[in-house]
Design an enzyme around this catalytic site. Structure first.
Site, PDB file in Angstrom:
ATOM      1  N   TYR A   1     -32.671 -69.600  25.178  1.00  0.00           N
ATOM      2  CA  TYR A   1     -31.864 -70.325  24.202  1.00  0.00           C
ATOM      3  C   TYR A   1     -31.497 -69.361  23.084  1.00  0.00           C
ATOM      4  O   TYR A   1     -32.356 -68.601  22.615  1.00  0.00           O
ATOM      5  CB  TYR A   1     -32.695 -71.500  23.659  1.00  0.00           C
ATOM      6  CG  TYR A   1     -31.899 -72.546  22.932  1.00  0.00           C
ATOM      7  CD1 TYR A   1     -30.926 -73.291  23.596  1.00  0.00           C
ATOM      8  CD2 TYR A   1     -32.129 -72.809  21.590  1.00  0.00           C
ATOM      9  CE1 TYR A   1     -30.205 -74.272  22.932  1.00  0.00           C
ATOM     10  CE2 TYR A   1     -31.416 -73.798  20.915  1.00  0.00           C
ATOM     11  CZ  TYR A   1     -30.454 -74.524  21.599  1.00  0.00           C
ATOM     12  OH  TYR A   1     -29.748 -75.496  20.944  1.00  0.00           O
TER      13      TYR A   1
ATOM     14  N   ASN B   1     -29.020 -85.718  19.158  1.00  0.00           N
ATOM     15  CA  ASN B   1     -28.081 -86.433  20.023  1.00  0.00           C
ATOM     16  C   ASN B   1     -27.035 -87.252  19.274  1.00  0.00           C
ATOM     17  O   ASN B   1     -25.842 -87.065  19.502  1.00  0.00           O
ATOM     18  CB  ASN B   1     -28.842 -87.302  21.030  1.00  0.00           C
ATOM     19  CG  ASN B   1     -29.543 -86.440  22.065  1.00  0.00           C
ATOM     20  OD1 ASN B   1     -29.184 -85.276  22.240  1.00  0.00           O
ATOM     21  ND2 ASN B   1     -30.523 -86.989  22.735  1.00  0.00           N
TER      22      ASN B   1
ATOM     23  N   PHE C   1     -19.439 -77.077  21.770  1.00  0.00           N
ATOM     24  CA  PHE C   1     -20.102 -77.578  20.566  1.00  0.00           C
ATOM     25  C   PHE C   1     -21.605 -77.360  20.668  1.00  0.00           C
ATOM     26  O   PHE C   1     -22.217 -77.661  21.694  1.00  0.00           O
ATOM     27  CB  PHE C   1     -19.811 -79.063  20.339  1.00  0.00           C
ATOM     28  CG  PHE C   1     -20.462 -79.575  19.094  1.00  0.00           C
ATOM     29  CD1 PHE C   1     -19.999 -79.166  17.847  1.00  0.00           C
ATOM     30  CD2 PHE C   1     -21.572 -80.414  19.151  1.00  0.00           C
ATOM     31  CE1 PHE C   1     -20.624 -79.599  16.685  1.00  0.00           C
ATOM     32  CE2 PHE C   1     -22.200 -80.855  17.994  1.00  0.00           C
ATOM     33  CZ  PHE C   1     -21.722 -80.447  16.764  1.00  0.00           C
TER      34      PHE C   1
END
Lengths: 404, 404
Positions: free
Chosen positions: A94, A182, A333
């Site tokens: 990541y 989220n 995004f």
């Protein structure tokens, strides 16, 4: 997103442990907060010293936090979710890296896993008070990299966003602890790339994910219609059940990826959109591969296509005509970057989502609550992280911290 | 982009031909403009009644144009290029369709090929004069679909852009006739998607194309640096010659697609861009396929990637991380649509390019001039169109009309 943790020297941390165990035995229920005679807060954290598969590298590390002074506060975590990005971060794949430090009293530099969560302020320095914070306040993380899979932490005001009284009212810890990633991703993607008008459509895949469910509900509130794509299930009843579930929270249309890629989809899209008079002007993609390209095909000219994930592990393949003649714009995004660069915008999004939650207009994604008590064993916690690793889960794991 | 052509009834058009042939025999050099006693202008056009391969469907059609009145003017074409899009349009695979009409006196509905060109006004109606047009003025087409592969046409002011005296000064017909597509494409792509600062870089493939050469030269003028990718040639000397040619018109770096896709490219890019301090913030792509993806990889975060062609006939493949984490935005550009929607912006671009051309700061793309005289045979013209069809040409075919 560096963070500072103030802890006593390693030998002190070690010294305090037997004392605490003694305390625990003496008053197992009456005294559940393991606080030393000198005001040190006892903490546990899921940490890693090197990147790797979570079951291999995660350790439950105990340490203590000294009483806060100056611009420091001590946080007690209430709820911290296990997001896929957290797993990728531990694996080292990541781009947002955690801070490895010896400040938790470890010999080797270590990092605390997890990026999202909500915590209660249990003690704070004078300067923090002057900035309007007080004991009992709830805070969420301002950006990624803080390390939220832990019972307690030391933080500065710059690292957190205060949930003011009004924002927190009627909100559960799980709701506050899962609002940053989220719902904020859905909020931002629906608003930042194009200005949808009421009655216009967006289309999304992975529609039953946390982001997908948030997008359905936010879109509904704002007057947007949604075409929601879910994976085809061999079990027809299960597929129908999921379709109904998404319709119940506001989805206008729910189809499987097989339906999306079938012959008649353009005709069906024409029907839904009143012959294109209510155009599909935005696509949200967390799948990639052929199913994503198929989604781009039903968009109106000059629309925007936003990718925020790649569950298929495939790239995105775009025919030239879709770019040149249809003039579709393809963006990506990443909520972490957006949060870090736009804390004020994030705060507005969080406030709006919590407001809708309070009114009952925004339903939680189904959760798998993972109790994290003082006594919870390392292997139990890591097993739950491993669950998230293994394939796609309908529900989402959230550590729910006992009042330790 | 419908257009009106006023011509006499078919029987009249047919009737006038023998008369003209007679005139031609009578005064082959002194009287080269075949104008009938009634002021009808005699015209020839490359037309097609059905889509197909140009050699199969193109016909050289003769007709006559009645004297203009009202808001009509008669144009005599000076120069009209053969662009790849013109070929695709004849093949029926181009989204911008020509107008099929019987107005040229044909039995079947027919369309005139070609989309770009410059023409001289040779006669005009009263209303056209009132709008500031006069005999001898040069005009270019406002948008696509007019049909420019013809000696003469009837047009309205709405269909053309006037090249005012100042714009036309020192400009050849070929320069004016080829300014609308390639230089305007480069102009717009360099300015519309991101605001490059002086000293910042763009990267482009197909750098020796008309658009590529225009981008190098415009970029140079505006202080942008360019990395230019050309196809690898087996003939090393030919590759070096082309590299030098592009450097001579202002290219900072020229590499082959093989070099772009080789291991050390990131290090080389770091060198060119002063360790990324002068970032590569824009990519112009007319190739697609792997070589295009490789180009996206050297871009700085948050850059823009614009596709305007797909010479490899491959789609564009984008890894998810390039969208999500690197935040590259992928767009397309279609000069025809832009011209049609933004005539004023197009005029500014044309003016700027012609101004640079006049100053000797903007060099033409190498041309293959195709003489189109009154006597030129159908098969000669079509053979030249076929040349453009067959593979990629370094030079570009331009019909240059004799003073018929």
């Amino acid at each position: 997103m560096a963070f500072k943790l103030v802890s006593p020297a390693p030998h002190l941390a070690r010294a305090s442990r037997p004392f605490l165990q003694c305390l625990r035995r003496a008053a197992p229920t009456a005294q559940r907060r393991y606080i030393s005679a000198y005001g040190y807060e006892q903490a546990k954290a899921l940490t890693f010293t090197a990147y790797g598969e979570p079951p291999d590298v995660l350790k439950l590390h105990s340490h203590s936090i000294s009483p806060p002074h100056g611009n420091l506060m001590t946080l007690r975590f209430l709820a911290s979710p296990i997001n896929p990005a957290d797993i990728n971060q531990i694996q080292g794949v990541y781009p947002s890296k955690p801070t490895f430090t010896t400040e938790l009293g470890t010999k080797d530099r270590t990092a605390v896993a997890g990026n999202e969560g909500v915590a209660e302020i249990i003690a704070l320095g004078e300067q923090v008070k002057q900035q309007g914070f007080k004991k009992g306040d709830w805070v969420i993380m301002k950006g990624p990299g803080f390390g939220t899979w832990r019972t307690h932490a030391s933080a500065t005001p710059e690292q957190v966003v205060l949930l003011e009284e009004g924002m927190r009212e009627g909100i559960t810890a799980v709701q506050a602890g899962t609002v940053s990633v989220n719902p904020c991703t859905a909020y931002r993607m629906l608003t930042a790339f194009t200005e949808l008008k009421e009655g216009e459509w967006f289309i999304q895949n992975g529609a039953n994910s946390g982001v997908g469910r948030a997008a359905i509900q936010l879109g509904k509130r704002w007057g947007y219609k949604s075409i929601n794509v879910i994976r085809h299930r061999e079990d027809q009843a299960a597929e129908e059940k999921l379709k109904k579930e998404l319709k119940d929270i506001g989805a206008d249309v729910v189809i499987s990826d097989a339906e999306l890629q079938s012959q008649g989809i353009q005709d069906r899209a024409n029907e839904w959109t009143n012959g294109g008079r209510e155009p599909i002007r935005l696509a949200l993609n967390c799948v990639n591969g052929k199913a994503a390209t198929a989604m781009a095909k039903v968009l109106a000219s000059e629309s925007h296509f936003v990718t925020y994930g790649a569950m298929s592990k495939q790239p995105l393949t775009i025919p030239a005509s879709m770019l040149i003649f249809k003039d579709i714009h393809f963006h990506g995004f990443w909520v972490s970057k957006w949060s870090a660069q736009n804390p004020e915008e994030k705060k507005v999004a969080v406030k709006d989502v919590l407001e809708l939650t309070r009114k009952g207009q925004f339903k939680d994604t189904p959760f798998d609550q993972i109790k994290w008590e003082w006594e919870t064993k390392e292997e139990e916690l890591i097993a739950k992280v491993k669950d998230t690793l293994e394939g796609y889960r309908e529900g989402k794991g959230v550590f729910l911290f006992g009042k330790t």
